[in-house]
Write an enzyme that holds these catalytic residues in place. Structure first.
Site, PDB file in Angstrom:
ATOM      1  N   CYS A   2       0.822  -1.213   0.000  1.00  0.00           N
ATOM      2  CA  CYS A   2       0.000   0.000   0.000  1.00  0.00           C
ATOM      3  C   CYS A   2       0.860   1.269   0.000  1.00  0.00           C
ATOM      4  O   CYS A   2       1.986   1.260   0.488  1.00  0.00           O
ATOM      5  CB  CYS A   2      -0.867   0.033   1.248  1.00  0.00           C
ATOM      6  SG  CYS A   2      -1.828  -1.445   1.474  1.00  0.00           S
ATOM      7  N   ARG A  27       5.279   0.068  -6.229  1.00  0.00           N
ATOM      8  CA  ARG A  27       5.293  -0.726  -4.996  1.00  0.00           C
ATOM      9  C   ARG A  27       4.335  -1.908  -5.086  1.00  0.00           C
ATOM     10  O   ARG A  27       4.412  -2.831  -4.271  1.00  0.00           O
ATOM     11  CB  ARG A  27       4.891   0.145  -3.797  1.00  0.00           C
ATOM     12  CG  ARG A  27       5.889   1.267  -3.500  1.00  0.00           C
ATOM     13  CD  ARG A  27       5.282   2.273  -2.540  1.00  0.00           C
ATOM     14  NE  ARG A  27       4.916   1.661  -1.286  1.00  0.00           N
ATOM     15  CZ  ARG A  27       5.643   1.711  -0.187  1.00  0.00           C
ATOM     16  NH1 ARG A  27       6.783   2.341  -0.195  1.00  0.00           N
ATOM     17  NH2 ARG A  27       5.232   1.134   0.917  1.00  0.00           N
ATOM     18  N   TRP A  73      -3.073  -2.696  -1.445  1.00  0.00           N
ATOM     19  CA  TRP A  73      -2.657  -4.082  -1.703  1.00  0.00           C
ATOM     20  C   TRP A  73      -3.501  -4.899  -0.743  1.00  0.00           C
ATOM     21  O   TRP A  73      -3.324  -4.814   0.466  1.00  0.00           O
ATOM     22  CB  TRP A  73      -1.164  -4.198  -1.406  1.00  0.00           C
ATOM     23  CG  TRP A  73      -0.583  -5.559  -1.355  1.00  0.00           C
ATOM     24  CD1 TRP A  73      -0.655  -6.448  -0.330  1.00  0.00           C
ATOM     25  CD2 TRP A  73       0.213  -6.190  -2.358  1.00  0.00           C
ATOM     26  NE1 TRP A  73       0.039  -7.573  -0.634  1.00  0.00           N
ATOM     27  CE2 TRP A  73       0.574  -7.455  -1.870  1.00  0.00           C
ATOM     28  CE3 TRP A  73       0.652  -5.799  -3.630  1.00  0.00           C
ATOM     29  CZ2 TRP A  73       1.356  -8.336  -2.602  1.00  0.00           C
ATOM     30  CZ3 TRP A  73       1.433  -6.676  -4.340  1.00  0.00           C
ATOM     31  CH2 TRP A  73       1.774  -7.930  -3.838  1.00  0.00           C
ATOM     32  N   ASN A  99      -1.861   2.237   5.808  1.00  0.00           N
ATOM     33  CA  ASN A  99      -0.968   1.134   5.430  1.00  0.00           C
ATOM     34  C   ASN A  99      -0.729   0.303   6.678  1.00  0.00           C
ATOM     35  O   ASN A  99      -0.554   0.867   7.760  1.00  0.00           O
ATOM     36  CB  ASN A  99       0.402   1.655   4.971  1.00  0.00           C
ATOM     37  CG  ASN A  99       0.343   2.329   3.618  1.00  0.00           C
ATOM     38  OD1 ASN A  99      -0.702   2.332   2.974  1.00  0.00           O
ATOM     39  ND2 ASN A  99       1.454   2.898   3.200  1.00  0.00           N
ATOM     40  N   GLY A 100      -0.665  -1.010   6.520  1.00  0.00           N
ATOM     41  CA  GLY A 100      -0.389  -1.864   7.676  1.00  0.00           C
ATOM     42  C   GLY A 100      -1.585  -2.742   7.998  1.00  0.00           C
ATOM     43  O   GLY A 100      -2.521  -2.865   7.195  1.00  0.00           O
ATOM     44  N   GLU A 480      20.555 -16.195  -6.368  1.00  0.00           N
ATOM     45  CA  GLU A 480      20.038 -14.905  -6.809  1.00  0.00           C
ATOM     46  C   GLU A 480      19.598 -14.986  -8.276  1.00  0.00           C
ATOM     47  O   GLU A 480      18.579 -14.399  -8.659  1.00  0.00           O
ATOM     48  CB  GLU A 480      21.099 -13.815  -6.585  1.00  0.00           C
ATOM     49  CG  GLU A 480      20.809 -12.453  -7.169  1.00  0.00           C
ATOM     50  CD  GLU A 480      19.403 -11.913  -6.904  1.00  0.00           C
ATOM     51  OE1 GLU A 480      18.721 -12.351  -5.957  1.00  0.00           O
ATOM     52  OE2 GLU A 480      18.977 -11.041  -7.687  1.00  0.00           O
ATOM     53  N   LYS A 484      15.854 -14.096  -9.457  1.00  0.00           N
ATOM     54  CA  LYS A 484      15.542 -13.024 -10.417  1.00  0.00           C
ATOM     55  C   LYS A 484      14.687 -13.576 -11.544  1.00  0.00           C
ATOM     56  O   LYS A 484      13.713 -12.975 -11.955  1.00  0.00           O
ATOM     57  CB  LYS A 484      16.864 -12.448 -10.944  1.00  0.00           C
ATOM     58  CG  LYS A 484      16.821 -11.051 -11.376  1.00  0.00           C
ATOM     59  CD  LYS A 484      16.980  -9.994 -10.296  1.00  0.00           C
ATOM     60  CE  LYS A 484      16.089 -10.131  -9.108  1.00  0.00           C
ATOM     61  NZ  LYS A 484      16.665  -9.636  -7.887  1.00  0.00           N
ATOM     62  N   GLU A 487      11.075 -14.287 -10.383  1.00  0.00           N
ATOM     63  CA  GLU A 487      10.314 -13.065 -10.090  1.00  0.00           C
ATOM     64  C   GLU A 487       9.692 -12.435 -11.328  1.00  0.00           C
ATOM     65  O   GLU A 487       8.540 -12.022 -11.301  1.00  0.00           O
ATOM     66  CB  GLU A 487      11.233 -12.009  -9.458  1.00  0.00           C
ATOM     67  CG  GLU A 487      11.461 -12.180  -7.986  1.00  0.00           C
ATOM     68  CD  GLU A 487      12.185 -10.994  -7.394  1.00  0.00           C
ATOM     69  OE1 GLU A 487      13.377 -10.807  -7.724  1.00  0.00           O
ATOM     70  OE2 GLU A 487      11.583 -10.256  -6.607  1.00  0.00           O
ATOM     71  N   HIS A 503      23.098 -35.820  -5.060  1.00  0.00           N
ATOM     72  CA  HIS A 503      22.387 -36.293  -3.864  1.00  0.00           C
ATOM     73  C   HIS A 503      20.871 -36.184  -4.006  1.00  0.00           C
ATOM     74  O   HIS A 503      20.158 -36.296  -3.015  1.00  0.00           O
ATOM     75  CB  HIS A 503      22.861 -35.495  -2.636  1.00  0.00           C
ATOM     76  CG  HIS A 503      24.308 -35.720  -2.319  1.00  0.00           C
ATOM     77  ND1 HIS A 503      24.811 -36.934  -1.918  1.00  0.00           N
ATOM     78  CD2 HIS A 503      25.371 -34.881  -2.388  1.00  0.00           C
ATOM     79  CE1 HIS A 503      26.117 -36.836  -1.728  1.00  0.00           C
ATOM     80  NE2 HIS A 503      26.480 -35.601  -2.013  1.00  0.00           N
ATOM     81  N   LYS A 601       7.396  -3.949  -4.180  1.00  0.00           N
ATOM     82  CA  LYS A 601       8.768  -3.469  -4.060  1.00  0.00           C
ATOM     83  C   LYS A 601       9.200  -3.414  -2.609  1.00  0.00           C
ATOM     84  O   LYS A 601      10.308  -3.774  -2.264  1.00  0.00           O
ATOM     85  CB  LYS A 601       8.863  -2.074  -4.695  1.00  0.00           C
ATOM     86  CG  LYS A 601      10.260  -1.473  -4.655  1.00  0.00           C
ATOM     87  CD  LYS A 601      11.204  -2.286  -5.504  1.00  0.00           C
ATOM     88  CE  LYS A 601      12.628  -1.783  -5.460  1.00  0.00           C
ATOM     89  NZ  LYS A 601      13.560  -2.815  -5.969  1.00  0.00           N
TER      90      LYS A 601
HETATM   91  C1  AGP Z   1      14.412  -8.724  -5.036  1.00  0.00           C
HETATM   92  O1  AGP Z   1      14.396  -8.794  -6.424  1.00  0.00           O
HETATM   93  C2  AGP Z   1      13.131  -8.989  -4.412  1.00  0.00           C
HETATM   94  N1  AGP Z   1      12.078  -8.195  -4.933  1.00  0.00           N
HETATM   95  C3  AGP Z   1      13.066  -9.204  -2.923  1.00  0.00           C
HETATM   96  O2  AGP Z   1      13.547 -10.475  -2.670  1.00  0.00           O
HETATM   97  C4  AGP Z   1      13.809  -8.176  -2.025  1.00  0.00           C
HETATM   98  O3  AGP Z   1      15.186  -8.308  -2.187  1.00  0.00           O
HETATM   99  C5  AGP Z   1      13.393  -8.414  -0.560  1.00  0.00           C
HETATM  100  O4  AGP Z   1      12.007  -8.258  -0.431  1.00  0.00           O
HETATM  101  C6  AGP Z   1      14.108  -7.493   0.389  1.00  0.00           C
HETATM  102  O5  AGP Z   1      13.840  -6.159   0.107  1.00  0.00           O
HETATM  103  P1  AGP Z   1      14.718  -5.017   0.733  1.00  0.00           P
HETATM  104  O6  AGP Z   1      16.085  -5.121   0.132  1.00  0.00           O
HETATM  105  O7  AGP Z   1      14.024  -3.740   0.342  1.00  0.00           O
HETATM  106  O8  AGP Z   1      14.750  -5.230   2.197  1.00  0.00           O
END
Ligand code: AGP
Length: 606
Positions: A2, A27, A73, A99-100, A480, A484, A487, A503, A601
Site C-alpha cells: 500500500c 510498490r 494491496w 498502510n499496515g 540470486e 531473479k 520473479e 544427492h 517493491k
Molecule cells: C528482489 O528482487 C526482491 N524483490 C526481494 O527479494 C527483495 O530483495 C526483498 O524483499 C528485500 O527487500 P529489501 O532489500 O528492500 O529489504
C-alpha cells in the site's frame, strides 16, 4: 504494498494526489482512491485497477486544496471498490487512508457492530474511521490519539476531517510515513518517490509519532502529547532519477545504470594508502571492529542471498566467522544475541518489515547492529547503530538489480574494514581496492554482451523449469539468478550447490530441464566442470556463466563470459548477466517486468 499520499496547500489537491499515487505504483497495488475536501464537503473516489483508471473517473472540476490518497494491496477483504481506501465514517465526515494491519480489528468491529454502526467494507481500516467519528475528543488530534490507544498492530495513517479543513492528522507505527515541506504547502507520503517532484525538504516520522500538518506548518508529537521537535532534512534525490528516462522498463534502466552508480558509491570510500575502506557511518573504531568475533547478516529475499555473498567475503578476507540468515525467521527462533557479534541488516528499501523486526530483536537483546541500506532516512537506516548507505539511487523495478550489486560492494568494504584491523596485509587490501575500482568498467563490458544474453534468454524462456547451480562463492550467485528469473519470468527455477546435484536433484535432469551453471575461474573450476558432465551425460541443456580461459569442453554449450576480478569479488560480477538473463526471458514471455504479479517493491507487512 500500500501507498499513502496527502496534500494541503494552495493548489488543487486532486492532480497532486494522482501524480503522487502514480509514483507509488511500482510498490504494487490492486486498487486506488482519493478523498478531497472542498466547498462541497469531502468527496471520495475509489477504483479497482490502475491509478490512471481512477484519474479518468474523476470529475473535471474537482476543487479542494486538501486531500489524501492511497494505493491498496489487499489484506482484509478482496480488491473491490468498497475495500479500496480512503475509508470513511458513516456520515462521510472522516476519511482515512492506512498502510499496515490492525490486529484487533475484528474485536473492534464486533463492538461497533453491536452499537449499530453500518460497515460498508471488509477492511480493518474502516474501524479507524468509525472510531474517530465517534470519539468525544474536542480536537481531531485528540480523536486520533483516542483511537490509537485502542488499536494494536502496524499502521501509517492519514486522516481528513470535514470539521477541520485546515489540517491533516497523520500517525505512524511500524509503517513508514514522511512529511514533505513546501512553500505554503505540505505533503505526506509513505515513500519519498511520491514527494521528490515537489520538495526535497522532508521529515521522517518515528514509530509512535503523530503529526498535524497544515498548509504552512507541521507539529510532531508523541502519543503522550509531548511535542517531538523535528527539523526537516534535505534529501539528495534528483526528480529525474525516479523517471524512466526513455527506457521501456525500470529494470533494464537500473541494470544499465550500475557502472555509474557504483563509481559514485565508491567515491571517497577507498583508502589506497592503507589498503582499507573509509566507512565513517559505521560508528565503529578499529578497536571495536577488532573486538567482534562473529558477524551475522540479516536480510530477506535477494538481500539475504547477497548477505551470503557478504558472509563469504568477510570470512575470506577478515577470517571472522560470518553467516547470513533470512531476517523473516530470525526473531521467531528466540535468537541468541551475542555481545561480541556484529549484526548487519541489509535492505534496499530500508522498510522491509521482517528485517526491521529483526533489527529491533537484536537491539532489544543488547546487540550491536549496523545497516547496509539504500534509502536514506528509511526505518532500518535510522534504527541501526550505524551503517553504510548504498547510494544506488532510487530503485523502482520490483526486481532488485543495482541495489544488490551495491550491497555486494558494501559487504566488500565492510570486509576490508574488518580484515585490515586483523591480519589482511596492506598489499592484499590494495589488491581488493584495485579489484573494486575495476568493477564499473567490467560491468560495462558485461553489458555490451546484452544481445548474446538476450538470445540465450529467449531460448530458456520456453522451459517449464530450470536449475541454477554453483559452488561455495558461486552458490549465492546461483540462488540470486534463480530468484531473479522466477520473479519476472514466472518460470520455475531452483538453485542447488553443484556438489548436491548427485544427492537428489539429478533425478530431474532431462532434455527439457535446462541448467544455468556458475563456473568461476577459481580453485573449484575442475570440480565444477566435472559435476557438469553429470548433466551433459543426461542430455540436460546447459548454459555456463564463467570467466575467460575456462575450458567448457563442448563448443555447443552457450557460455556467458564475465571479466575476471579478484576471486573474493567475482560473485558481484557473476550476478550481472543473470539480471539480463531474467529481464530478457520476461521480455520474451511478454510479462509486466517492472510490476511482477503478486510481488511488491517494499514489503512493509509481515
Ligand atoms: C528482489 O528482487 C526482491 N524483490 C526481494 O527479494 C527483495 O530483495 C526483498 O524483499 C528485500 O527487500 P529489501 O532489500 O528492500 O529489504
Amino acid at each position: 504494498m500500500c501507498g499513502i499520499v496527502g496534500y494541503i496547500g494552495n493548489q488543487n489537491a486532486a492532480p497532486i494526489l494522482i501524480e503522487g499515487l502514480s509514483r507509488l505504483e511500482y510498490r504494487g497495488y490492486d486498487s486506488a482512491g482519493i478523498a478531497v475536501l472542498g466547498s462541497r464537503g469531502p468527496q471520495v473516489f475509489r477504483r479497482v485497477g490502475r491509478v490512471r483508471d481512477l484519474d479518468a473517473s474523476l470529475p473535471r472540476r474537482l476543487a479542494g486544496k486538501v486531500g489524501i490518497g492511497h494505493t491498496r494491496w489487499a489484506t482484509h477483504g478482496p480488491a473491490t471498490e468498497e475495500n479500496a481506501h480512503p475509508q470513511t465514517s458513516e456520515d462521510g465526515r472522516i476519511s482515512v487512508v492506512h498502510n499496515g494491519i490492525i490486529d484487533n480489528a475484528a474485536t473492534l468491529r464486533e463492538r461497533l457492530d453491536a452499537k449499530g454502526v453500518k460497515f460498508s467494507s471488509e477492511t480493518d481500516t474502516e474501524v479507524i474511521a468509525h472510531l474517530i467519528a465517534r470519539s468525544e475528543a474536542p480536537t481531531l488530534e485528540g480523536a486520533v490519539l483516542d483511537v490509537l490507544s485502542r488499536i494494536t498492530g502496524t499502521y501509517a495513517i492519514a486522516v481528513l476531517d470535514e470539521r477541520h479543513p485546515d489540517r491533516l492528522v497523520v500517525a505512524r507505527n511500524g509503517s513508514p510515513l514522511i512529511l514533505g515541506v513546501g512553500d505554503h504547502e505540505m505533503f505526506v507520503a509513505s515513500d519519498l518517490s511520491a514527494l521528490v517532484r515537489h520538495t526535497t525538504s522532508v521529515v521522517h516520522l518515528d514509530d509512535g509519532e503523530l503529526a498535524t500538518v497544515t498548509a504552512t506548518e507541521f507539529r510532531t508529537f508523541s502519543k503522550d502529547e509531548e511535542n517531538t521537535a523535528k527539523i526537516p532534512t534535505t534529501i539528495d534525490i534528483d526528480f529525474e532519477d525516479v523517471g524512466l528516462a526513455g527506457y521501456r522498463h525500470y529494470m533494464r534502466k537500473e541494470i544499465l545504470e550500475q557502472p555509474t552508480t557504483i563509481e559514485r558509491m565508491l567515491r571517497g570510500r577507498l583508502d589506497e594508502r592503507f589498503g582499507t575502506a573509509r566507512l565513517d557511518g559505521l560508528n565503529l573504531g578499529p578497536r571495536e571492529l577488532r573486538w567482534f568475533r562473529r558477524v551475522k547478516i540479516l536480510g530477506c529475499g535477494s538481500a539475504y542471498y547477497v548477505g551470503q555473498m557478504g558472509a563469504a567475503m568477510i570470512e575470506e578476507l577478515a577470517r571472522v566467522p560470518a553467516d547470513a540468515e533470512p531476517a523473516s525467521e530470525f526473531r521467531y527462533r528466540n535468537p541468541i544475541v551475542e555481545p561480541d557479534t556484529l549484526y548487519v541488516a541489509v535492505s534496499q528499501s530500508g522498510e522491509t518489515a521482517d528485517t526491521a523486526f529483526a533489527v529491533q530483536e537484536v537491539k532489544r537483546k543488547g546487540g550491536q547492529i549496523v545497516g547496509l541500506v539504500n534509502v536514506v532516512g528509511s526505518t532500518i537506516a535510522r534504527e541501526c547503530d550505524g551503517g553504510v548507505y548504498l547510494h544506488a539511487g532510487p530503485e523502482v523495478a520490483v526486481a532488485s538489480t543495482k541495489a544488490l550489486t551495491h550491497m555486494g560492494i558494501g559487504f566488500a568494504l565492510l570486509a576490508l574494514c574488518l580484515a585490515r584491523v586483523r591480519d589482511l596485509s596492506i598489499a592484499d587490501g590494495q589488491r581488493i581496492i584495485t579489484g573494486l575500482r575495476s568493477i564499473p568498467g567490467q560491468i560495462e563490458e558485461i553489458l555490451t554482451g546484452e544481445p548474446g544474453i538476450a538470445k540465450i534468454a529467449a531460448g530458456l524462456a520456453g522451459a517449464q523449469s530450470l536449475f541454477f547451480v554453483g559452488r561455495v562463492r558461486g552458490f549465492p550467485v546461483a540462488r540470486e539468478g534463480a530468484q531473479k528469473l522466477k520473479e519476472v519470468s514466472y518460470l520455475h527455477a531452483e538453485a542447488y550447490q553443484t556438489s548436491e546435484l548427485k544427492h537428489g536433484p539429478l533425478a530431474l535432469i532431462c532434455e527439457s530441464l535446462p541448467t544455468v551453471a556458475i563456473v568461476p575461474d577459481d580453485e573449484l573450476t575442475d570440480r565444477n566442470l566435472a559435476a557438469l558432465q553429470q548433466i551433459v551425460a543426461r542430455k540436460g541443456p546447459l548454459v555456463v556463466v564463467t570467466h575467460p580461459g575456462v575450458a567448457i569442453g563442448d563448443p555447443a554449450v552457450p557460455a556467458i563470459t564475465v571479466p575476471k576480478n579478484e576471486r573474493e569479488l567475482d560473485p558481484i560480477l557473476l550476478t550481472v548477466p543473470l539480471q539480463l538473463l531474467a529481464y530478457h526471458a520476461a521480455l520474451a514471455l511478454g510479462h509486466d517486468i517492472d510490476k511482477p504479479r503478486n510481488l511488491a517493491k517494499s514489503v512493509t507487512v509481515e
